[in-house]
Design an enzyme around this catalytic site. Sequence first.
Site, mmCIF file in Angstrom:
data_model
loop_
_atom_site.group_PDB
_atom_site.id
_atom_site.type_symbol
_atom_site.label_atom_id
_atom_site.label_comp_id
_atom_site.label_asym_id
_atom_site.label_seq_id
_atom_site.Cartn_x
_atom_site.Cartn_y
_atom_site.Cartn_z
ATOM 1 N N ASP A 160 0.824 -1.210 0.000
ATOM 2 C CA ASP A 160 0.000 0.000 0.000
ATOM 3 C C ASP A 160 0.864 1.270 0.000
ATOM 4 O OD1 ASP A 160 -2.481 1.283 -0.031
ATOM 5 O OD2 ASP A 160 -3.290 0.060 1.593
ATOM 6 N N TRP A 194 -2.895 3.405 -5.738
ATOM 7 C CA TRP A 194 -4.182 4.030 -6.057
ATOM 8 C C TRP A 194 -4.199 4.747 -7.405
ATOM 9 C CZ3 TRP A 194 -2.798 6.935 -1.112
ATOM 10 C CH2 TRP A 194 -2.700 6.038 -0.038
ATOM 11 N N GLY A 195 -3.187 4.495 -8.244
ATOM 12 C CA GLY A 195 -3.149 5.125 -9.549
ATOM 13 C C GLY A 195 -2.726 6.576 -9.529
ATOM 14 N N ASN A 197 0.177 7.964 -9.330
ATOM 15 C CA ASN A 197 1.422 8.271 -10.028
ATOM 16 C C ASN A 197 1.541 7.531 -11.364
ATOM 17 O OD1 ASN A 197 3.119 9.862 -7.829
ATOM 18 N ND2 ASN A 197 2.096 8.164 -6.777
ATOM 19 N N ASP A 215 -10.001 3.436 -3.661
ATOM 20 C CA ASP A 215 -10.696 2.251 -3.167
ATOM 21 C C ASP A 215 -12.118 2.144 -3.720
ATOM 22 O OD1 ASP A 215 -8.466 1.763 -1.697
ATOM 23 O OD2 ASP A 215 -9.366 2.203 0.251
#
Length: 424
Positions: A160, A194-195, A197, A215
């Site tokens: 994460d 979480w996309g 970067n 999420d």
Amino acid sequence: MTTRMKGKRLLGAGFALGLVLAMLSANQVAADKYEHLAMTPPMGWNSWNNFGCNVDEKLIKATADAMVKTGMKDVGYEYVNIDDCWHGDRDANGRIQVDKERFPSGMKALADYMHKRGLKLGIYSDAGWRTCAGKPGSRGYEFQDAKTYAEWGVDYLKYDWCETDGLKAEGAYMTISRALKAAGRPMVLSICEWGDNDPWKWASPLGQLWRTTGDIYACFDCEYDHGTWSSWGVLQILDMQDGLRKYAGPGHWNDPDMMEVGNGMSAEEDRAHFSMWAMLAAPLIAGNDLRNMSKETLSIVTNKDVIAVDQDELGIQGFKLKSKDGVDVWFKPLANGEWAMAALNRNNHDQTFKFGFRNEKIVDDLTKREVDFNAEIYTWQDLWNKDNKGNTKDLIKTTIKRHDVLMLKLTPKGAWEHKKPKGH
């Protein structure tokens, strides 16, 4: 931050740096991930969506047993992944420990339990100082943690992106990727930043899958605003996949997050959710309570024909052909010249759907595959209603329920010698 905490972090960072330098000098650290893992999208289960931090050894064992008993293992599910909150503290040498009250037998025993049942164990960590739930993260301990996971027999790591101030995502995930390779045990690396970067642009050499969004949560068409960040419904996440299909393929997958099938949406919404994840060639990671599934939920997550679309050996992500009257029409190239087709009703009401194959020429700009239904006949099979079948000479006219899907597999039957006018 206390002085003691600072000292522990410096000790961990120093240990990791020394270990990295030693391995580099011994030429033991490779830049790339383990190849030949996740050649089709990973299938399994993760604890977070349903249980959050309420995880323990009893739950994980019972979930593994349920995966076998319900037949999920037989149709391809294999990873049982423990998300956040399994962690205890680090010992005096910085080695991560399990929470002994929750996991009294230890992680090695749990991995053995999985392997004896033909399953695999996944766990969770974070690139930052602490995980999203405040447990010890892997920052400064990457090589030590990877070695520990390998000794435990772990097969999958979700990594994460909380408390990562000052870190560059690509560098942080390169570090853990190298650490896993150096540990000597093949593990799938699930990159979970979480996309934020654009991981699809750099993550393929480092991990087997990368999150493309924030999420998910159990809502079909919603945004849940947490203040500084949002959770997203199925449709919102589906729309966020636009433009990403060229980055996916065997061993490197776009990950639109774990599934919410069985977590409170309607049966139609669950069916549409599962179908569209299959069209996306997405990882199929269940997030419900496998011990207490309804027959309807079980029938959705074990639909072999839909799973086969997701697991197709070509590994090509589907694409949206068009949208009309609130219905999205998708196509996905499959092996052996076959195609999958999905018609998704985004409306809050039932919708009449008409589709004349001979009025459509399907062209996939990515793979350069195409089909002209005026020149070639395909038979089709409804993947949710096995009694519904036909061929591409005929017009499809049906009603798709609110938030439901029509999903077909098209199989070529050769050239159509006697063409009929379009619009038949």
